[in-house]
Scaffold this motif. Structure first.
Motif, PDB file in Angstrom:
ATOM      1  N   CYS A 275       0.811  -1.218   0.000  1.00  0.00           N
ATOM      2  CA  CYS A 275       0.000   0.000   0.000  1.00  0.00           C
ATOM      3  C   CYS A 275       0.846   1.270   0.000  1.00  0.00           C
ATOM      4  N   ALA A 276       1.970   1.243   0.670  1.00  0.00           N
ATOM      5  CA  ALA A 276       2.823   2.430   0.719  1.00  0.00           C
ATOM      6  C   ALA A 276       3.287   2.832  -0.682  1.00  0.00           C
ATOM      7  N   PRO A 280       0.434   6.065  -2.406  1.00  0.00           N
ATOM      8  CA  PRO A 280       1.556   6.715  -1.723  1.00  0.00           C
ATOM      9  C   PRO A 280       1.312   8.112  -1.179  1.00  0.00           C
ATOM     10  N   LEU A 380      -1.725   6.722   5.417  1.00  0.00           N
ATOM     11  CA  LEU A 380      -0.379   6.599   4.866  1.00  0.00           C
ATOM     12  C   LEU A 380       0.628   6.171   5.922  1.00  0.00           C
ATOM     13  N   ALA A 383       0.610   2.487   6.410  1.00  0.00           N
ATOM     14  CA  ALA A 383       1.215   1.818   5.255  1.00  0.00           C
ATOM     15  C   ALA A 383       2.737   1.934   5.286  1.00  0.00           C
ATOM     16  N   LEU A 384       3.237   3.100   5.642  1.00  0.00           N
ATOM     17  CA  LEU A 384       4.693   3.287   5.724  1.00  0.00           C
ATOM     18  C   LEU A 384       5.296   2.384   6.796  1.00  0.00           C
ATOM     19  N   LEU A 387       5.507  -1.085   5.392  1.00  0.00           N
ATOM     20  CA  LEU A 387       6.630  -1.198   4.458  1.00  0.00           C
ATOM     21  C   LEU A 387       7.955  -1.285   5.215  1.00  0.00           C
ATOM     22  N   LEU A 406      10.810   5.809   2.478  1.00  0.00           N
ATOM     23  CA  LEU A 406      10.255   5.964   3.822  1.00  0.00           C
ATOM     24  C   LEU A 406      10.651   7.298   4.445  1.00  0.00           C
ATOM     25  N   LYS A 409       8.691  10.133   2.544  1.00  0.00           N
ATOM     26  CA  LYS A 409       7.242  10.048   2.752  1.00  0.00           C
ATOM     27  C   LYS A 409       6.861  10.284   4.211  1.00  0.00           C
ATOM     28  N   THR A 410       7.731   9.924   5.139  1.00  0.00           N
ATOM     29  CA  THR A 410       7.469  10.234   6.548  1.00  0.00           C
ATOM     30  C   THR A 410       7.530  11.739   6.770  1.00  0.00           C
ATOM     31  N   TRP A 413       4.243  12.984   5.621  1.00  0.00           N
ATOM     32  CA  TRP A 413       3.203  12.725   6.616  1.00  0.00           C
ATOM     33  C   TRP A 413       3.283  13.732   7.767  1.00  0.00           C
TER      34      TRP A 413
END
Length: 431
Positions: A275-276, A280, A380, A383-384, A387, A406, A409-410, A413
């Motif tokens: 999902c990550a 995304p 999200l 999902a992260l 992952l 990661l 994307k973190t 977030w």
């Protein structure tokens, strides 16, 4: 050098080349290079500062070079003096391990001798230039899917995009108005996964460019309007050995081979971590965990299940020799999507993962009755975290890709979490 881009430019009247690459967030980056300078660029690549795009790099890193793949050349149908090129990223003379196109090529080379073939269904909205509403005020039916009048009101845009795909030899075969007001889908033939991914990248660029030419804006955002069906990017998958479809078995259930079911087992086993990659953005989870829409259905999965020809599940087997993975949305990176699907599927094959019982129920009405089926991540961050814990995807896709993805994307977030919404003020200001 097998293909001389300078020679092709002279033969086809190309005056400029867009040397392009896709970063970790799926953003398309490019330099515009005059045809007179393409020789050295073809040999050495066009230089970029990697930190300036969504790659896990720093300002202290050396130059990043995008080396164009001449086999990917596409002459812009709406501006034929420009040639577009997908590129592979190199730094200090070595391939960049976190580069999405490189990750896909690595996965394809490690697929135990199989060739992955894919087709994608890229849904998008045509909206106003300021992004606040759909572009056609008359497109207001409760059930707008396949609406002929709404489709034909956008004929000039749709025709130009489809004519472009036909001229490029993609085998475009249908265009339709989708389930949300203002939403469309255009289909072309499936092919080897890398070719499909390059075309997927170019398709998004082309749709946006032609929409702008007509005074509109195109968006592949997963859920741009909360009450309307979101935009998916369904991917159809098969594995081949030479000319033989390894997923096809006339004696198999629904015409799918045991190998195909093991591949599906891998997707089910790794779904939360997938999902990550396939969903995304923060906005992605407003599509896959959405309440009922105006049309009556989200057409997106919320549970990790598979089925036959039934669109309410994460995986659908519509006919023999292939399956449709319905989880991904319009924000999915065109290279990381097939790379992650292949990595999870090969894990299923190598470990003979059992996908479990096929479910033929309507998941939107009876899904609550299913016992033991995994739920998809709610956001999200979940999902992260999945992952981050996935040894399968970290090993297959590589630590540079997973760790870099990661990290960035973190940060995204965290930026979102620091945003104060009107909903919070409305509901908690007087607590």
């Amino acid at each position: 050098m097998a293909t001389d881009l300078a020679k092709i430019a002279a033969e086809r009247g190309i005056k400029y080349f867009l040397i392009s690459y896709v970063d970790l967030f799926g953003s398309l980056r490019a330099k515009l290079v005059p045809a007179s300078a393409i020789g050295p660029m073809q040999r050495d690549g066009a230089g970029f500062a990697g930190f300036a795009t969504w790659l896990d790099m720093s300002p202290a890193d050396p130059d990043l070079f995008a080396v164009p793949d001449p086999d990917s050349l596409i002459q812009l149908p709406w501006k034929p003096e420009i040639g577009w090129l997908a590129s592979d990223l190199v730094m200090d003379g070595k391939p960049v391990a976190q580069a999405p196109r490189t990750v896909l090529k690595t996965q394809l080379a490690a697929a135990d001798g199989y060739t992955m073939k894919t087709g994608v269904e890229c849904e998008y909205f045509l909206i106003s230039a300021d992004g606040t509403q759909i572009s056609d005020a008359a497109d207001n039916a409760v059930k707008p899917c396949y609406d002929q009048s709404a489709l034909m009101r956008r004929y000039e845009v749709i025709r130009e995009i489809c004519d472009a795909m036909l001229s490029l030899g993609w085998g475009a075969y249908q265009n339709d108005h989708e389930d949300a007001n203002g939403q469309f889908e255009m289909n072309w033939n499936y092919d080897d996964a890398l070719k499909t991914a390059d075309r997927h990248v170019f398709f998004k660029f082309m749709v946006r460019s032609i929409a702008e030419k007509h005074g509109l804006r195109a968006t592949f955002m997963p859920k741009p309007f909360i009450d309307l069906t979101g935009s998916g990017c369904h991917i159809h998958v098969s594995l081949w050995k030479g000319e033989t479809n390894a997923f096809s078995d006339p004696q198999g259930e629904l015409g799918l081979s045991a190998l195909g079911y093991s591949f599906i087992g891998g997707l089910i086993h790794n779904a939360d971590a997938l999902c990550a990659i396939t969903n995304p953005t923060v906005n992605s989870y407003k599509r896959i965990n959405a309440p009922r829409t105006v049309s009556g259905a989200t057409w997106a999965p919320n549970t990790v299940t598979y089925t036959g020809n039934n669109r309410t599940h994460m995986i659908r087997i519509p006919d023999a020799g292939r399956f449709e993975f319905r989880l991904a949305d319009g924000a999915a990176n065109p290279y990381l999507l097939p790379a992650a699907v292949l990595a999870a599927g090969m894990d299923g094959i190598r470990n003979t993962r059992d996908p479990g019982k096929r479910l033929d129920i309507n998941m939107y009405t009876d899904g609550h009755k299913v016992r033991g089926a995994k739920k998809l991540p709610l956001n999200l961050l979940d999902a992260l975290r999945a992952l981050d814990k996935s040894a399968v995807l970290r090993t297959a896709l590589g630590a540079p890709l997973v760790d870099g993805f990661l990290k960035l994307k973190t940060q995204e977030w965290n930026d979102y979490s620091r945003h104060l919404t009107q909903w919070e003020r409305t509901n908690t200001l007087d607590i």
